[in-house]
Structure formats: C-alpha cells, structure tokens
Scaffold this active site. Structure first.
Site, PDB file in Angstrom:
ATOM      1  N   GLU A  90       0.674  -1.078  -0.025  1.00 42.90           N
ATOM      2  CA  GLU A  90       0.025   0.061   0.152  1.00 42.90           C
ATOM      3  C   GLU A  90       0.860   1.332  -0.129  1.00 42.90           C
ATOM      4  OE1 GLU A  90      -3.488   2.136   2.369  1.00 42.90           O
ATOM      5  OE2 GLU A  90      -2.520   0.689   3.550  1.00 42.90           O
ATOM      6  N   LYS A 143      -2.834  -1.896  -2.834  1.00 39.93           N
ATOM      7  CA  LYS A 143      -3.740  -1.116  -2.351  1.00 39.93           C
ATOM      8  C   LYS A 143      -3.347   0.331  -2.617  1.00 39.93           C
ATOM      9  CE  LYS A 143      -6.632   0.386   1.738  1.00 39.93           C
ATOM     10  NZ  LYS A 143      -7.077  -0.323   2.906  1.00 39.93           N
TER      11      LYS A 143
END
Length: 298
Positions: free
Chosen positions: A179, A216
């Site tokens: 992420e 993400k």
C-alpha cells in the site's frame, strides 16, 4: 505457492465484492471510537480502549449486513487478531462463519517525511508477528506508506521498501497487500501516480514467477490508470483506499475505475454509533455495504 490457502486465494482473485478495512490502530483508535460515539472518558487505559474497539468491530462483523455476498476480505489489526468472537479467534470466525478472508495490518506506522514521502517505520519483530499470523489462519497482510510529492527518488524508495518487506511476507506463506498511498490532496497527484506505476511495474517484473501480491492504491486521477497492474500475473487484486474522500465521492470515483475494488475503513464505518439499536445500526451499515459493493463491481 508456499502455504497460501488456495480457496482463499481463489476468492480474492475472482470473487465479487470488496475488502472491509477494520484496522485503524494506535493513534487513530481514540478518533475511531469518538466517531462511533465512545468518548475518551469511557476508558482509562489501553486495555479498556481495545476492548471497546473490539466490541465495535465484533458488532460490525456479526451484523447480517456484513455478508460474503458483498465482502471478500477484512483487514484486522494485531489486537483484533488476538481476540475472539463467540469463542473463536477473529480470523477463524471471519472465514468459517462468514466466508470472508482475514488479513492483518503489520506496519508500525510512518517514518518522518523525506524526499516527499513517508516510508514505513522499521518493523523489528515482523518475523514473529508473521509466525503468529500463520498460526491464527491469517491469509494476507497490509502495510501502508504515503507519497506526498512527485519525487522520483522518494517514490522509488517507497516501492522498493514495500516489495522488500512483501517478499519476506510471501516467504512465510502470506499474501502481502502493498500500500503506497498517494495523498489525495497532493498538488501533483497525477504525476506521482505515473512515477508510482512505473516503479511498481519494475518491481513486479523482478519477482519470481510464483510470488503473489495485492496492491492497495489511492483512486487514480486518470480513470483506469492501473489496468496494466491488474493484468499482471503476480497481482491477485488491486484495491482502493478511500483516502479522505467522503463515502459518496469515493464510491463515485471508484465506480469509474473498472476492476478496481474498495478497501475502505473510515468510509465503511461512517454513521455507525454505539448508541444505535441493532436495527438502527444495520439500517446504516446495510446500505453502506451495498453502495460500496455496487461501486466495486463496475
């Protein structure tokens, strides 16, 4: 594939739905509780605070709206992994009772800004944590770092760090969610995303054939900008964070990006409070989940 649960992998790869991020931790916990209507005066130490948080998350997870028809996975933080729901470890409850795939947030927060980014702080006991996660039947992990400016050096460092830790995680039999969030308020967000995509593609191309990761990312400025990443054989799924957009705006932007699914936290719990009756609670949570699902399946 190491010890990755293939049934869960298949669900993450091809299932319809989104990921519920129930992993606000540490510094953001009092804020999350306050939004839920539980003031700081209700707890006098961390243990009491985490018990209240677990009650909130248990209520969300046990709600009939929190259903695998809409939700593919849920991200927990360590304290939730180490607690039980109806006598079962949270991860087991999620998978066995709900058919929802459990993930664990593993990062220790952000380092100070340098080169326009915030790397992850070191994670000294990561190996032990991953061993416990495997014991607790966790499928994958999540770790966040943040890009504030289109600084090529900083963005390269962020992606290198994420993939280095990601490979360590995959070796333990878990699928990492990588992420590198781009700050949605960044003045040069689109430029940051161009650099970010190049760096991610470089790292993906260098992975061993069998390694699987998830990504993400912030919802891109240019619609469908991450479709090459989705097509990469190493990538199980690309999920999006809400990043500070209101739920409505996040859903709108998400629906314009085909194949991108939500992994929302704040946007998921918006409007839920401790004082609501179960009917009132579900009347808010149900439509929230349906709306995020609808935006995710476009």
């Amino acid at each position: 594939m190491g010890n990755v649960n293939l049934k869960q992998l298949d669900r993450m790869q091809s299932g319809k739905g989104f990921i519920a991020a129930l992993d606000q931790s540490g510094g953001s916990t009092p804020k999350a509780l306050a939004q839920y209507g539980v003031q700081e005066s209700s707890f006098s130490n961390d243990e009491e605070m985490y018990t209240l948080v677990h009650e909130m998350r248990t209520r969300i997870i046990k709600s009939h709206s929190f259903d695998s028809k809409y939700i593919l996975g849920a991200i927990l933080f360590e304290n939730t992994m180490d607690r039980k729901i109806d006598g079962q470890w949270t991860a087991d409850f999620l998978w066995e009772k709900k058919n929802i795939v459990p993930f664990l947030k593993v990062d220790k927060g952000l380092a100070d800004p340098a080169n326009g980014v915030q790397l992850m702080k070191p994670i000294p006991d990561l190996d032990q944590l991953l061993t416990r996660a495997v014991d607790r039947n966790i499928f994958g992990t999540k770790m966040r770092s943040v890009i504030k400016e289109a600084n090529a050096t900083g963005i390269r460092e962020i992606v290198e760090q994420q993939f280095a830790v990601g490979k360590q995680i995959f070796k333990k039999g878990l699928v990492p969610i990588i992420e590198p969030e781009v700050d949605i308020y960044s003045a040069d967000k689109e430029k940051s995303e161009q650099i970010l995509k190049e760096e991610i593609l470089k790292q993906l191309n260098a992975l061993d054939k069998d390694v699987k990761v998830m990504l993400k990312l912030s919802i891109p400025t240019v619609n469908n900008f991450y479709k090459e990443l989705m097509a990469d054989s190493h990538v199980v799924r690309v999920v999006a964070l809400s990043g500070g957009y209101s739920r409505e705006e996040a859903n709108q932007k998400l629906s314009e990006n085909h194949g991108l699914i939500a992994s929302f936290s704040r946007a998921l719990s918006e409007g839920l409070t401790a004082g609501q009756s179960d009917d009132e609670f579900n009347a808010v949570l149900g439509p929230t989940i349906t709306a995020i699902y609808e935006a995710s399946i476009t």
